[in-house]
Design a protein around this motif. Structure first.
Motif, PDB file in Angstrom:
ATOM      1  N   PRO A  14       0.825  -1.215   0.000  1.00  0.00           N
ATOM      2  CA  PRO A  14       0.000   0.000   0.000  1.00  0.00           C
ATOM      3  C   PRO A  14       0.859   1.264   0.000  1.00  0.00           C
ATOM      4  O   PRO A  14       1.874   1.358   0.697  1.00  0.00           O
ATOM      5  N   ARG A  15       0.435   2.267  -0.761  1.00  0.00           N
ATOM      6  CA  ARG A  15       1.154   3.529  -0.826  1.00  0.00           C
ATOM      7  C   ARG A  15       0.744   4.471   0.294  1.00  0.00           C
ATOM      8  O   ARG A  15       1.538   5.287   0.747  1.00  0.00           O
ATOM      9  N   TYR A  16      -0.500   4.400   0.713  1.00  0.00           N
ATOM     10  CA  TYR A  16      -1.015   5.327   1.715  1.00  0.00           C
ATOM     11  C   TYR A  16      -1.635   4.533   2.866  1.00  0.00           C
ATOM     12  O   TYR A  16      -2.276   3.496   2.666  1.00  0.00           O
ATOM     13  N   SER A  17      -1.470   5.059   4.057  1.00  0.00           N
ATOM     14  CA  SER A  17      -2.114   4.475   5.232  1.00  0.00           C
ATOM     15  C   SER A  17      -3.464   5.154   5.440  1.00  0.00           C
ATOM     16  O   SER A  17      -3.726   6.242   4.904  1.00  0.00           O
ATOM     17  N   PRO A  18      -4.361   4.571   6.239  1.00  0.00           N
ATOM     18  CA  PRO A  18      -5.644   5.238   6.510  1.00  0.00           C
ATOM     19  C   PRO A  18      -5.478   6.612   7.145  1.00  0.00           C
ATOM     20  O   PRO A  18      -6.229   7.538   6.821  1.00  0.00           O
ATOM     21  N   ALA A  19      -4.490   6.764   8.028  1.00  0.00           N
ATOM     22  CA  ALA A  19      -4.287   8.070   8.665  1.00  0.00           C
ATOM     23  C   ALA A  19      -3.822   9.107   7.652  1.00  0.00           C
ATOM     24  O   ALA A  19      -4.241  10.279   7.696  1.00  0.00           O
ATOM     25  N   GLU A  20      -2.944   8.722   6.725  1.00  0.00           N
ATOM     26  CA  GLU A  20      -2.464   9.657   5.714  1.00  0.00           C
ATOM     27  C   GLU A  20      -3.596  10.110   4.789  1.00  0.00           C
ATOM     28  O   GLU A  20      -3.693  11.288   4.448  1.00  0.00           O
ATOM     29  N   LEU A  21      -4.453   9.176   4.412  1.00  0.00           N
ATOM     30  CA  LEU A  21      -5.577   9.542   3.555  1.00  0.00           C
ATOM     31  C   LEU A  21      -6.556  10.452   4.285  1.00  0.00           C
ATOM     32  O   LEU A  21      -7.081  11.411   3.704  1.00  0.00           O
ATOM     33  N   ALA A  22      -6.815  10.171   5.562  1.00  0.00           N
ATOM     34  CA  ALA A  22      -7.715  11.028   6.332  1.00  0.00           C
ATOM     35  C   ALA A  22      -7.156  12.445   6.440  1.00  0.00           C
ATOM     36  O   ALA A  22      -7.896  13.432   6.322  1.00  0.00           O
ATOM     37  N   LEU A  80      -8.803   1.447  -0.806  1.00  0.00           N
ATOM     38  CA  LEU A  80      -8.571   0.475  -1.881  1.00  0.00           C
ATOM     39  C   LEU A  80      -8.358   1.176  -3.219  1.00  0.00           C
ATOM     40  O   LEU A  80      -7.489   0.781  -4.012  1.00  0.00           O
ATOM     41  N   VAL A  81      -9.120   2.245  -3.491  1.00  0.00           N
ATOM     42  CA  VAL A  81      -8.964   2.959  -4.759  1.00  0.00           C
ATOM     43  C   VAL A  81      -7.644   3.730  -4.781  1.00  0.00           C
ATOM     44  O   VAL A  81      -6.915   3.722  -5.787  1.00  0.00           O
ATOM     45  N   ALA A  82      -7.299   4.398  -3.688  1.00  0.00           N
ATOM     46  CA  ALA A  82      -6.067   5.188  -3.649  1.00  0.00           C
ATOM     47  C   ALA A  82      -4.827   4.324  -3.789  1.00  0.00           C
ATOM     48  O   ALA A  82      -3.812   4.760  -4.357  1.00  0.00           O
ATOM     49  N   ASN A  83      -4.891   3.096  -3.314  1.00  0.00           N
ATOM     50  CA  ASN A  83      -3.719   2.209  -3.384  1.00  0.00           C
ATOM     51  C   ASN A  83      -3.740   1.305  -4.605  1.00  0.00           C
ATOM     52  O   ASN A  83      -2.920   0.379  -4.696  1.00  0.00           O
ATOM     53  N   GLY A  84      -4.657   1.563  -5.555  1.00  0.00           N
ATOM     54  CA  GLY A  84      -4.611   0.879  -6.834  1.00  0.00           C
ATOM     55  C   GLY A  84      -5.208  -0.507  -6.860  1.00  0.00           C
ATOM     56  O   GLY A  84      -5.024  -1.236  -7.843  1.00  0.00           O
ATOM     57  N   TYR A  85      -5.945  -0.885  -5.823  1.00  0.00           N
ATOM     58  CA  TYR A  85      -6.559  -2.220  -5.838  1.00  0.00           C
ATOM     59  C   TYR A  85      -7.792  -2.278  -6.743  1.00  0.00           C
ATOM     60  O   TYR A  85      -8.177  -3.359  -7.197  1.00  0.00           O
ATOM     61  N   ALA A  86      -8.422  -1.137  -7.003  1.00  0.00           N
ATOM     62  CA  ALA A  86      -9.628  -1.112  -7.838  1.00  0.00           C
ATOM     63  C   ALA A  86      -9.863   0.307  -8.329  1.00  0.00           C
ATOM     64  O   ALA A  86      -9.361   1.280  -7.757  1.00  0.00           O
ATOM     65  N   ARG A  87     -10.622   0.418  -9.404  1.00  0.00           N
ATOM     66  CA  ARG A  87     -11.090   1.704  -9.884  1.00  0.00           C
ATOM     67  C   ARG A  87     -12.449   2.007  -9.244  1.00  0.00           C
ATOM     68  O   ARG A  87     -13.136   1.097  -8.772  1.00  0.00           O
ATOM     69  N   PRO A  88     -12.894   3.256  -9.245  1.00  0.00           N
ATOM     70  CA  PRO A  88     -14.199   3.564  -8.648  1.00  0.00           C
ATOM     71  C   PRO A  88     -15.341   2.783  -9.277  1.00  0.00           C
ATOM     72  O   PRO A  88     -16.271   2.359  -8.576  1.00  0.00           O
ATOM     73  N   GLY A  89     -15.299   2.556 -10.575  1.00  0.00           N
ATOM     74  CA  GLY A  89     -16.367   1.807 -11.233  1.00  0.00           C
ATOM     75  C   GLY A  89     -16.382   0.338 -10.894  1.00  0.00           C
ATOM     76  O   GLY A  89     -17.346  -0.366 -11.254  1.00  0.00           O
ATOM     77  N   GLU A  90     -15.346  -0.173 -10.234  1.00  0.00           N
ATOM     78  CA  GLU A  90     -15.293  -1.587  -9.843  1.00  0.00           C
ATOM     79  C   GLU A  90     -15.763  -1.804  -8.413  1.00  0.00           C
ATOM     80  O   GLU A  90     -15.526  -2.863  -7.839  1.00  0.00           O
ATOM     81  N   VAL A  91     -16.454  -0.808  -7.843  1.00  0.00           N
ATOM     82  CA  VAL A  91     -16.943  -0.891  -6.468  1.00  0.00           C
ATOM     83  C   VAL A  91     -18.436  -1.186  -6.500  1.00  0.00           C
ATOM     84  O   VAL A  91     -19.213  -0.523  -7.195  1.00  0.00           O
ATOM     85  N   LEU A  92     -18.854  -2.199  -5.745  1.00  0.00           N
ATOM     86  CA  LEU A  92     -20.264  -2.580  -5.611  1.00  0.00           C
ATOM     87  C   LEU A  92     -20.630  -2.593  -4.135  1.00  0.00           C
ATOM     88  O   LEU A  92     -19.983  -3.271  -3.335  1.00  0.00           O
TER      89      LEU A  92
END
Length: 650
Positions: free
Chosen positions: A3-11, A55-67
């Motif tokens: 992961p590139r970003y932690s939850p605290a960094e994103l917040a 998940l989106v910020a770290n490249g695991y999925a694109r926004p359109g791949e979220v359900l």
């Protein structure tokens, strides 16, 4: 992938509060199946949105791949707004991988049933199910089932009414669909049950008396259900012919589609790489089979599948939901090597002070030990202790006064200090307790809004609207006609109403002697005509029977022929409910009341907003359960026309 970003960094980058340790553990959990036990007020919606952002910020999925899936449209809208807002902030901060616009590739959030409907529209022909099958409302389904019951050619050995049989058919059909049981599997179950009841060794209290009454009633119920099987088959055949389905059939069809055709799940997993299952404790057997067939069975460890729920908050057990689906998630959605899915908890309640949590944990201790073990909630850091007040009083009036005095002190204290007035909620067990509580608060100068359909029906404007709609649907509805005629538009008094009723009885020209058999049968028929106020308004009779003003209002706009028919009653109903001139202010019942019977919902909404300082919540009730006063009884008379009249009111 690291992961590139932690939850605290994103917040921090999005200008949000830093998550707690337990929230960060859920947000930054690696892709794969995960179940989260989230207590009341633990911030599960915020945590789920933060997980999507991570998940989106770290490249695991694109926004359109979220359900995202949840139960109600309101919850789906809230989750979708939260996810879209966070993703928009993420794109504004330049933290979304790639160069595409997230508006062109939005996330998908819907209800479980809407998801099942889309699944059938795209792949239903594999079953086969028509893609254009229409979903029936509850009322439409009942009407269709009632027709099937009434048109059933075979004899039913029962003393129940067609309406009762219809309710039994719908209840049994829903249970069969929820548990994926076919009617063929039900046909011979009573035979095996009867054999077991009469052949198994008798219990200590059954050796001399035979099977207990409880066992015999259970056997009778099962035998009665077998008689309903042909009706259920006929109902399903009618629904297939008309290309319609109900919610139960929709979800059962989706479950069979997902379990029988693996390619459907494979296509969905290619489309969606992040799946959020909200309120998983309220899923039923059919939903469990559908979801596990689509996203489970350990076929894809890179799929970020997260289920969130709380067994204590399971509220749909009456329709087949099972809170045990939540602990079963670990084995229904295992990892590829067969190990169960991990379980995390959100136990910090951000909504309640410590004293309230202590009391709630003590009250719910027994419930948390049932079937699914759930640990107690913890208060948020640096939370104020809170205040708990209890009172044991002599009667309900004293309880009502005690609550009203307490809320009035808070309300008037805040106003005198110039501070913001806090909102408050009063919960009552019965609908009948809401109006007296509202009156007690109003008498103390506290603005009140009664929440719930039963409370809404007590609002004068809504009561007028209901009466108007009832009169349009049934011009013989005496109670509705009385409310409309005495309302602020027509303003007829008690003397004029009594005169109208006497005139209606005079117009009821049913013979009292030498009545033929045919006339008696016509009088007893369900569609027999009956005297009503509409007849008297069409033909009011002598002028001196009414007050001058009342007679003028009656004949002012009603110009119908002398012998009223059902068609003229319809026209009269439209005249009575037509929005025209407003009454003078001196004749209005209340200062804020509309003079015309047709009510503007925007006015109701505006009035509700002005009363929103206090809220009284009542259990939900249906409109049909609200009982109107019956008014004077009306006598039936023979119907001279071959076409049936409206049935007399109950």
């Amino acid at each position: 992938m690291t992961p590139r970003y932690s939850p605290a960094e994103l917040a921090s980058a999005l200008g949000l509060f830093a998550p707690t340790e337990e929230q960060a553990a859920v947000i930054a959990a690696p892709p794969g199946p995960l179940v989260v036990i989230a207590g009341a007020g633990a911030g599960k919606t915020e945590t789920m949105a933060a997980r999507v952002v991570w998940l989106v910020a770290n490249g695991y999925a694109r926004p359109g791949e979220v359900l995202g899936l949840t139960f109600t449209r309101k919850a789906a809208g809230q989750l979708l707004r939260r996810v879209r807002t966070r993703l928009a902030r993420l794109a504004g901060a330049g933290l979304v991988p790639g160069s595409g616009d997230i508006a062109d590739d939005p996330a998908t959030v819907s209800t479980y049933h809407a998801f099942a409907g889309n699944l059938l529209r795209e792949h239903g022909l594999l079953l086969p199910v028509e893609p254009d099958a229409r979903l029936l409302s509850e009322t439409e389904l009942w009407q269709l089932a009632f027709r099937v019951v009434c048109e059933h050619p075979e004899h039913l050995d029962t003393d129940k009414t067609p309406a009762a049989i219809t309710a039994m058919v719908l209840r049994l059909a829903g249970q069969l669909a929820e548990h994926l049981v076919d009617t063929a599997q039900l046909r011979d179950t009573h035979v095996e049950l009867e054999r077991l009841v009469h052949t198994l060794p008798a219990g200590p209290y059954q050796r001399d008396r035979g099977p207990s009454q409880w066992l015999l009633r259970m056997l009778s119920t099962q035998t009665e259900r077998i008689q309903l099987v042909p009706l259920i088959d006929a109902l399903h055949a009618r629904m297939r012919a008309e290309k319609v389905m109900d919610f139960g059939m929709q979800m059962a069809s989706a479950a069979r589609l997902a379990s029988a055709f693996p390619q459907v799940g494979r296509q969905l997993r290619e489309r969606y790489r992040v799946v959020l299952l909200d309120e998983y404790q309220d899923t039923g057997h059919a939903q469990r089979v559908a979801l596990s067939s689509l996203f489970g069975r350990g076929v894809d460890d890179d799929l970020a599948l997260t289920a969130v729920g709380d067994p204590i908050q399971s509220i749909y057990g009456w329709r087949g939901a099972s809170a045990t689906n939540l602990p079963r998630f670990t084995t229904d959605f295992p990892r590829a090597d067969g190990t169960p899915a991990p379980t995390l908890e959100l136990r910090t309640s951000w909504r309640n002070p410590p004293r309230a949590l202590h009391l709630a944990n003590a009250v719910s201790a027994e419930a948390r030990r049932r079937s699914v073990a759930v640990r107690s909630l913890r208060p948020r850091p640096d939370a104020q202790p809170g205040v708990i007040r209890c009172a044991l009083l002599n009667d309900v009036v004293s309880e009502r006064d005690w609550v009203a005095d307490h809320l009035a002190d808070i309300y008037h204290g805040a106003r005198s200090e110039g501070a913001a007035v806090p909102t408050a909620a009063v919960l009552v067990r019965r609908n009948a307790d809401a109006a007296p509580m509202a009156d007690a608060l109003t008498a103390r100068g506290v603005p009140v809004e009664v929440v719930g359909l039963a409370g809404l029906l007590a609002v004068p404007e809504v009561a007028d609207l209901v009466a108007m709609l009832r009169l349009v649907a049934d011009p013989t509805a005496g109670a509705a006609a009385t409310r409309v005629l005495t309302g602020p538009r027509w303003r007829l008094g008690g003397r004029d109403i009594a005169a109208l009723w006497r005139r209606a009885v005079e117009l009821d020209d049913r013979p009292t002697r030498d009545v033929t058999t045919e006339q008696i049968v016509a009088q007893a028929a369900a569609d027999a005509d009956a005297a009503c106020l509409a007849d008297a308004i069409c033909d009011p009779g002598p002028v001196d029977a009414y007050s001058p003003a009342g007679h003028a209002r009656i004949v002012a706009r009603v110009r119908l022929r002398r012998q009223p028919s059902y068609k003229s009653r319809r026209r009269l109903a439209s005249l009575l409910t037509h929005e025209g001139h407003r009454a003078p202010p001196s004749h209005r019942r209340q200062p804020a009341r509309l003079a015309a019977v047709t009510v503007s919902f925007s006015t109701i909404r505006q009035k509700a907003q002005t009363r929103s300082a206090g809220v009284i919540q009542t259990p939900r009730s249906s409109l049909t359960s609200h009982r109107q006063p019956t008014g004077p009884r009306r006598r039936a008379r023979p119907n001279p026309s071959p076409r049936g009249r409206r049935r007399p009111p109950r």
